[in-house]
Structure formats: structure tokens, C-alpha cells
Design a protein around this motif. Structure first.
Motif, PDB file in Angstrom:
ATOM      1  N   LEU A   1      14.904   7.769  54.619  1.00  0.00           N
ATOM      2  CA  LEU A   1      14.265   6.672  55.638  1.00  0.00           C
ATOM      3  C   LEU A   1      14.993   6.074  56.583  1.00  0.00           C
ATOM      4  N   SER A   2      16.254   5.776  56.002  1.00  0.00           N
ATOM      5  CA  SER A   2      17.213   5.070  57.258  1.00  0.00           C
ATOM      6  C   SER A   2      17.799   6.162  58.335  1.00  0.00           C
ATOM      7  N   LEU A   3      17.857   7.667  57.961  1.00  0.00           N
ATOM      8  CA  LEU A   3      18.336   8.536  58.845  1.00  0.00           C
ATOM      9  C   LEU A   3      17.211   8.594  59.769  1.00  0.00           C
ATOM     10  N   ASN A   4      15.964   8.651  59.401  1.00  0.00           N
ATOM     11  CA  ASN A   4      14.794   8.876  60.087  1.00  0.00           C
ATOM     12  C   ASN A   4      14.354   7.949  60.759  1.00  0.00           C
ATOM     13  N   HIS A   5      14.644   6.548  60.476  1.00  0.00           N
ATOM     14  CA  HIS A   5      14.245   5.376  61.334  1.00  0.00           C
ATOM     15  C   HIS A   5      15.480   5.133  62.227  1.00  0.00           C
ATOM     16  N   GLU A   6      16.690   5.163  61.901  1.00  0.00           N
ATOM     17  CA  GLU A   6      17.856   4.588  62.643  1.00  0.00           C
ATOM     18  C   GLU A   6      18.440   5.725  63.790  1.00  0.00           C
ATOM     19  N   LYS A   7      18.352   7.138  62.931  1.00  0.00           N
ATOM     20  CA  LYS A   7      18.960   8.036  63.857  1.00  0.00           C
ATOM     21  C   LYS A   7      17.833   8.998  64.366  1.00  0.00           C
ATOM     22  N   GLY A   8      16.493   8.688  64.167  1.00  0.00           N
ATOM     23  CA  GLY A   8      15.586   9.694  64.645  1.00  0.00           C
ATOM     24  C   GLY A   8      15.606  11.013  64.119  1.00  0.00           C
ATOM     25  N   THR A   9      16.226  11.228  62.779  1.00  0.00           N
ATOM     26  CA  THR A   9      16.309  12.455  62.439  1.00  0.00           C
ATOM     27  C   THR A   9      14.785  12.978  61.851  1.00  0.00           C
ATOM     28  N   THR A  10      14.336  14.375  62.274  1.00  0.00           N
ATOM     29  CA  THR A  10      13.383  14.814  61.599  1.00  0.00           C
ATOM     30  C   THR A  10      13.694  15.308  60.568  1.00  0.00           C
ATOM     31  N   VAL A  11      12.722  15.187  59.378  1.00  0.00           N
ATOM     32  CA  VAL A  11      13.047  15.670  57.855  1.00  0.00           C
ATOM     33  C   VAL A  11      11.856  16.711  57.401  1.00  0.00           C
ATOM     34  N   LEU A  12      12.331  17.868  57.172  1.00  0.00           N
ATOM     35  CA  LEU A  12      11.199  18.746  56.286  1.00  0.00           C
ATOM     36  C   LEU A  12      11.748  18.595  54.936  1.00  0.00           C
ATOM     37  N   ILE A  13      10.925  18.155  53.889  1.00  0.00           N
ATOM     38  CA  ILE A  13      11.430  17.885  52.626  1.00  0.00           C
ATOM     39  C   ILE A  13      10.228  18.488  51.802  1.00  0.00           C
ATOM     40  N   SER A  14      10.756  19.423  50.804  1.00  0.00           N
ATOM     41  CA  SER A  14      10.025  19.757  49.737  1.00  0.00           C
ATOM     42  C   SER A  14      10.092  19.200  48.369  1.00  0.00           C
ATOM     43  N   SER A  15       8.975  18.884  47.831  1.00  0.00           N
ATOM     44  CA  SER A  15       9.343  18.070  46.417  1.00  0.00           C
ATOM     45  C   SER A  15       8.217  18.197  45.527  1.00  0.00           C
ATOM     46  N   HIS A  16       8.388  18.465  44.141  1.00  0.00           N
ATOM     47  CA  HIS A  16       7.526  18.399  43.059  1.00  0.00           C
ATOM     48  C   HIS A  16       6.946  16.922  42.863  1.00  0.00           C
ATOM     49  N   ILE A  17       7.829  16.075  43.015  1.00  0.00           N
ATOM     50  CA  ILE A  17       7.628  14.563  42.732  1.00  0.00           C
ATOM     51  C   ILE A  17       6.545  13.910  43.951  1.00  0.00           C
ATOM     52  N   LEU A  18       5.388  14.326  43.903  1.00  0.00           N
ATOM     53  CA  LEU A  18       4.455  13.923  44.605  1.00  0.00           C
ATOM     54  C   LEU A  18       4.288  12.491  45.132  1.00  0.00           C
ATOM     55  N   GLY A  19       4.336  11.646  44.102  1.00  0.00           N
ATOM     56  CA  GLY A  19       4.604  10.133  44.414  1.00  0.00           C
ATOM     57  C   GLY A  19       5.708   9.860  45.199  1.00  0.00           C
ATOM     58  N   GLU A  20       6.735  10.390  44.765  1.00  0.00           N
ATOM     59  CA  GLU A  20       7.855   9.934  45.899  1.00  0.00           C
ATOM     60  C   GLU A  20       7.607  10.726  47.129  1.00  0.00           C
ATOM     61  N   LEU A  21       7.186  11.759  47.463  1.00  0.00           N
ATOM     62  CA  LEU A  21       6.947  12.094  48.838  1.00  0.00           C
ATOM     63  C   LEU A  21       5.949  11.230  49.503  1.00  0.00           C
ATOM     64  N   SER A  22       5.036  10.780  48.639  1.00  0.00           N
ATOM     65  CA  SER A  22       3.971   9.946  49.464  1.00  0.00           C
ATOM     66  C   SER A  22       4.398   8.706  50.139  1.00  0.00           C
ATOM     67  N   GLN A  23       5.506   8.242  49.490  1.00  0.00           N
ATOM     68  CA  GLN A  23       6.144   7.115  50.004  1.00  0.00           C
ATOM     69  C   GLN A  23       6.972   7.408  51.474  1.00  0.00           C
ATOM     70  N   ILE A  24       7.264   8.509  51.764  1.00  0.00           N
ATOM     71  CA  ILE A  24       8.126   8.532  52.749  1.00  0.00           C
ATOM     72  C   ILE A  24       7.613   9.487  53.709  1.00  0.00           C
TER      73      ILE A  24
END
Lengths: 242, 307
Positions: free
Chosen positions: B177-200
Motif C-alpha cells: 500500500l505504501s508503494l502504491n500510495h507514496e510512489k504511485g507504483t502500479t501493482v499486479l498481484i495474485s493470491s489465494h488469500i482472498l480476504g487479504e486481496l480484498s483489503q488492498i
């Protein structure tokens, strides 16, 4: 490409593996001279003994490919390099050159220690410079055979993921054709010619070849080098990196 | 409109007879955190490998940071940080030496970037400890440190929180989140932990059998998944009038002649029931409904038997 080679050297010199190989080979070089010195041998004769050992470095080359390339394949760290946008061709040639450089450094240190212990343990009969210059065409030809073997070894290190399988493949490609053609020779003597054209037999025959005939070995080694180099590159380009 | 940083056009990958990724179209805009969701074998890692150059597509095309040619991809990938599958490093080197190796490889002049990256992921105190002695969490952190080593515009992370403890997961989330908010980094992330993905994630892509079956923004997904009260009544029109007039509530939808979905009074359904009953509306059912990301995904792929 220079950055990749620099990084490979950084990596190789930051571990004990390379130092252990260098110390072992230098120790062996001294040991050979200690044994030879017992028979009141001259420096020059001990130098000529190198010719009889020319085939053995072929078996050591895969150690250097293992250090620069096979290990990265095994540890899945090669993907970090490819994913950073460095072209596969650059990575491939940089690894080949790094392997050669590391092998060369090891070779120079080993020969240096061999010669130094030669001078310390034996006496010269005054023909050192002549003996040394006579030796150079043989060493040069052998060096080209080593480069060809190095290209084979590093290409296999890219292609074969498992370390043990990589070593077996290297020795297999180096030695198996010799055995195969020797067997086929019983069916048709023409196969003896093929056996002679293998890299292993060419390196083995350096000692018995007249200096003016060495060019034939150079050609065969050069053809091996090109085939191994570009064959490996072609496969690496199509391969999935894990 | 946001700049399109990555798009695939009918990209596909076949291994022998197995179609791992099939004619997949994906679009990723600058600044997004794109959560790629799919069961094991859905083709997520294969897709990420094709984007990062580790695997050659069997068909289709790719546009990465505006580049569409092989030489262009190399330039684009130099501005991309990747962590695909488990982090792979040289086991006999320390965290610092491993990153120094990649700094040299990439020809980065600034030597301090190694320490900055290690500090960012909380590994600056590992000293000479070798990678082979790292815990899984430390290995994952080092993977992220390498991915952010040269301030990438796009970060591709494949299952980055696998094997992390809850504390590690929370820290990883904060880092992304800090990379995305502070540096504007675009993120492509895959995960099985859906609850976690839903938070970011700000956008979600659902993959199944090598296909992207849905692409949806987090806001739209929230709308689709949100909790509501399902009221089963004998007269929806009268019930609606009571909700508006007596309870000043207009956050409801009449689903059919017996069902109303109410977005208010989620914690106090008894107030609604009392009001309806007192005004001669028969209430035969009250149910809190809604989906979390996991349930939404399961519904999307056709139920538990397909998960």
C-alpha cells in the motif's frame, strides 16, 4: 553484458567454492612436481609433463559452469535476471564469458603455481624458453578445446535444471560418442573416423600431433564450439525460466 | 482517463495439449492494485510469467508500459519489479550480497539502493546471515526488496504472502500500500488469500481454466457483495410505502412481488419487522444476505465442486 560478467565475478569470488577449487588444483600441481622432483627431473621436462595432462581439464570445466549458471538454474534465481528485462542472448553469452574468465583465472593460477614449484624444486637445463615456446601451440590448441567444452557445459547448465543431470549430460556428451563410435567401429570401420572427430579424442590426441597438424584439431574444436554455443542459445530462447 | 500500463490481447499459452492460458484480455491502468484471483492451475502464474518474459506466449500479443516489441519489452521490464513463485536467490550469499549482485547486473550506479530496499522490507539488520538460513518470511521480504530495488513503475507479485504469518501478512500489505500510495507504483498481484486481496486491490480479475472470467472494480464488487436484509412479505408495494413514510428509508430494492432487499437496518431488523407488522404487512422471512470475496469467487466459478 559487462555488468552481467562483473556481477558473476562478484558472486563467484564471494564464496568458498572457487577458492577451494583453486587451492586443490594448485595443491595438485605442487604435488605432481614434488613427486617428479624425486627422479632428478629438470624444469623443462616437468613442463613437458603438462602435455600429458591436457585432457583432464575437460572434466573440470563443468565445475565452473555449475558455479556461474547451473546453480542459478537450481536455485531459481535466473528468473530475477530475465524478468529485469535483460535479453536472453546477453545473459547466455555473459554466462559463457564469465565461465571462461573464471576457468582462465583458475588455469593461470594453477599453471603459475606449477611453474613456480617447478623452479623451486628442480634445476633448469638451460632450454626453458625454447621448451616453453614449443609448448605454446599445444597449450593454445588445448585452450580452444576447453573453450568448446566450456560452451557445451554452460549451454547444458542453461538447459538442464537438475544439477546431477547436468553433470551426467556433460560427461555423457563428452564421452558417450567416443564409446558409441568405438562400438560401431566393429560393424563398420568408418565409425573410427567419427570417433576421432569427437572433442574428447581431439583433446586427447594433442600430445601425439605434430605442431603443423594442430590446425586440424583447431578446426574440429571450432566447429564444436559453434554448434554447442548456438545450439544452447536456440534452446535457451525457447525455454521457460522457472 | 488513466494511462493503460499493461494490456494483453488474446494472449495464450499451451503446454503440449494443455491450454494453460486461453485468449486472455487483461487491462491494467497506472496506479491500480490489480488482484488476480483464481484457483490452483487457473493460469495465473503462467500469465504473470508471460508478462515478465519468463515464458513465451503461444499466441496473442502484449503491451507493457507502451511497448509492443521484443526490444521494447526489455526496456519496459527494466522498469518492472517481479516476484514470481517462490523467491530464488543464491543461498550462500547474505541479503545484502544477493541484492548487490543484482545491482551490479543491472548496472545501477547508486550503491545505496541496496540498503534502502533492505530497510524498506525490514531486512537491514540481517548482516552476514546467509539466504539459506532465512525463514520463509525473510525470503519473501528479500523477494520484495529485489522487486523494488530500482523503483519500478509496475510491480508483479505472484502469491507474495504464501506461507507468511498473520503479522507478516499485515506488514506485507502495508508495504504494498505504501508503494502504491507514496510512489504511485502500479501493482499486479495474485493470491489465494482472498480476504487479504480484498483489503488492498482496487480492481479484481477472476481467472478460471486459463480464461479471465470477470474483471471488476473494487467499488463495483463491493456493491455486488454488500450485505443487505432480505425481507419476504405478502405485499411489497405496501411494505415499500411504509419503509419510506414511517422509517424514512429509501435504500431498498423490490426484487419481486414477495421480496425486498433493504440496505439499511442491518443491525436492527426488528425495528423494520415491527413497523411492517403493525401496519398490516405480513413478514414471513428476514434474512441477512451478502457475499464476501471468497463466496463471490466460488459463485462465479460455479460452486464448490469447481473450486
Amino acid at each position: 553484458m559487462f555488468n552481467l560478467i562483473k556481477a558473476d565475478l562478484y558472486k563467484s569470488f564471494h564464496r568458498a567454492y572457487l577458492y577451494v577449487i583453486i587451492i586443490c588444483l594448485a595443491g595438485l600441481a605442487v604435488l605432481v612436481n614434488v613427486i617428479v622432483a624425486q627422479s632428478d627431473c629438470s624444469v623443462e621436462k616437468a613442463l613437458q609433463l603438462i602435455l600429458e595432462l591436457l585432457v583432464y581439464p575437460l572434466f573440470l570445466i563443468c565445475l565452473f559452469s555449475d558455479m556461474t549458471t547451473a546453480e542459478e538454474n537450481k536455485e531459481h534465481s535466473l528468473k530475477n535476471t530475465i524478468a529485469a528485462g535483460i535479453s536472453r542472448t546477453k545473459v547466455y553469452f555473459a554466462k559463457q564469458i564469465s565461465t571462461l574468465v573464471i576457468g582462465l583465472i583458475t588455469g593461470i593460477i594453477t599453471i603459475g603455481v606449477y611453474m613456480a614449484s617447478d623452479f623451486l624444486l628442480m634445476h633448469s637445463d638451460g632450454s626453458f624458453s625454447q621448451t616453453f615456446s614449443d609448448l605454446m601451440p599445444y597449450l593454445g590448441t588445448a585452450f580452444l578445446c576447453y573453450i568448446a567444452a566450456c560452451f557445451l557445459s554452460t549451454a547444458l547448465a542453461f538447459i538442464v535444471k537438475k544439477n546431477a543431470l547436468f553433470s551426467i549430460s556433460y560427461f555423457g556428451i563428452l564421452v558417450f560418442p567416443v564409446l558409441l563410435f568405438r562400438l560401431l567401429n566393429y560393424a563398420n570401420p568408418i565409425f573410427l573416423k567419427f570417433e576421432e572427430l569427437t572433442l574428447f579424442m581431439q583433446t586427447n590426441s594433442i600430445i601425439t600431433t605434430a605442431p603443423e597438424q594442430l590446425i586440424n584439431i583447431v578446426w574440429v574444436a571450432a566447429i564444436h564450439l559453434v554448434v554447442f554455443c548456438f545450439g544452447g542459445l536456440l534452446i535457451f530462447h525457447r525455454q521457460e525460466v522457472n | 482517463m488513466s494511462e493503460n500500463i499493461l494490456s494483453t490481447n488474446k494472449i495464450s499459452k499451451k503446454f503440449g495439449n494443455f491450454q494453460a492460458v486461453s485468449d486472455l484480455d487483461l487491462e491494467l491502468c497506472r496506479g491500480e492494485i490489480y488482484g488476480l484471483i483464481g484457483k490452483n492451475g487457473a493460469g495465473k502464474t503462467t500469465l504473470l510469467k508471460m508478462i515478465s518474459g519468463l515464458s513465451n506466449p503461444s499466441g496473442g500479443s502484449l503491451q507493457l508500459l507502451g511497448e509492443t516489441t521484443e526490444s521494447g519489452f526489455q526496456k519496459a521490464r527494466a522498469k518492472t519489479g517481479c516476484m514470481i513463485e517462490s523467491p530464488g536467490f543464491l543461498p550462500y550469499l547474505s541479503a545484502n550480497d544477493n541484492l548487490e549482485y543484482y545491482r551490479l547486473q543491472r548496472g545501477m550506479k547508486d550503491k545505496s539502493c541496496v540498503q534502502k530496499a533492505l530497510k524498506f522490507v525490514g531486512l537491514s539488520g540481517t548482516g552476514t546471515k546467509k539466504f539459506k538460513n532465512f525463514s520463509l518470511g525473510m525470503k519473501q521480504r528479500l523477494g520484495l526488496a529485489l522487486a523494488v530495488l530500482d523503483d519500478p513503475e509496475l510491480l508483479i507479485l505472484d502469491e507474495p504472502i504464501n506461507g507468511l504469518d498473520p503479522m507478516g501478512i499485515a506488514e506485507f500489505r502495508e508495504m504494498i500500500l505504501s508503494l502504491n500510495h507514496e510512489k504511485g507504483t502500479t501493482v499486479l498481484i495474485s493470491s489465494h488469500i482472498l480476504g487479504e486481496l480484498s483489503q488492498i486491490a482496487t480492481t479484481f480479475g477472476f481467472m478460471n481454466d486459463g480464461k479471465l472470467i470477470e474483471h471488476i472494480s473494487a467499488a463495483d464488487l463491493k456493491e455486488k457483495c454488500k450485505m443487505n436484509l432480505k425481507l419476504t412479505v405478502d405485499n411489497t408495494e405496501r411494505a415499500a410505502k411504509i419503509l419510506e413514510q414511517n422509517l424514512s428509508c429509501n435504500e431498498f430494492q423490490i426484487e419481486n412481488e414477495r421480496e425486498i432487499h433493504l440496505d439499511a437496518f442491518l443491525d436492527t431488523p426488528e425495528i423494520v419487522v415491527k413497523e411492517l407488522v403493525e401496519n398490516d404487512v405480513m413478514v414471513s422471512g428476514v434474512e441477512r444476505t451478502g457475499l464476501n470475496l471468497e463466496e463471490y469467487f466460488i459463485n462465479l466459478v460455479g460452486g464448490m465442486q469447481h473450486v
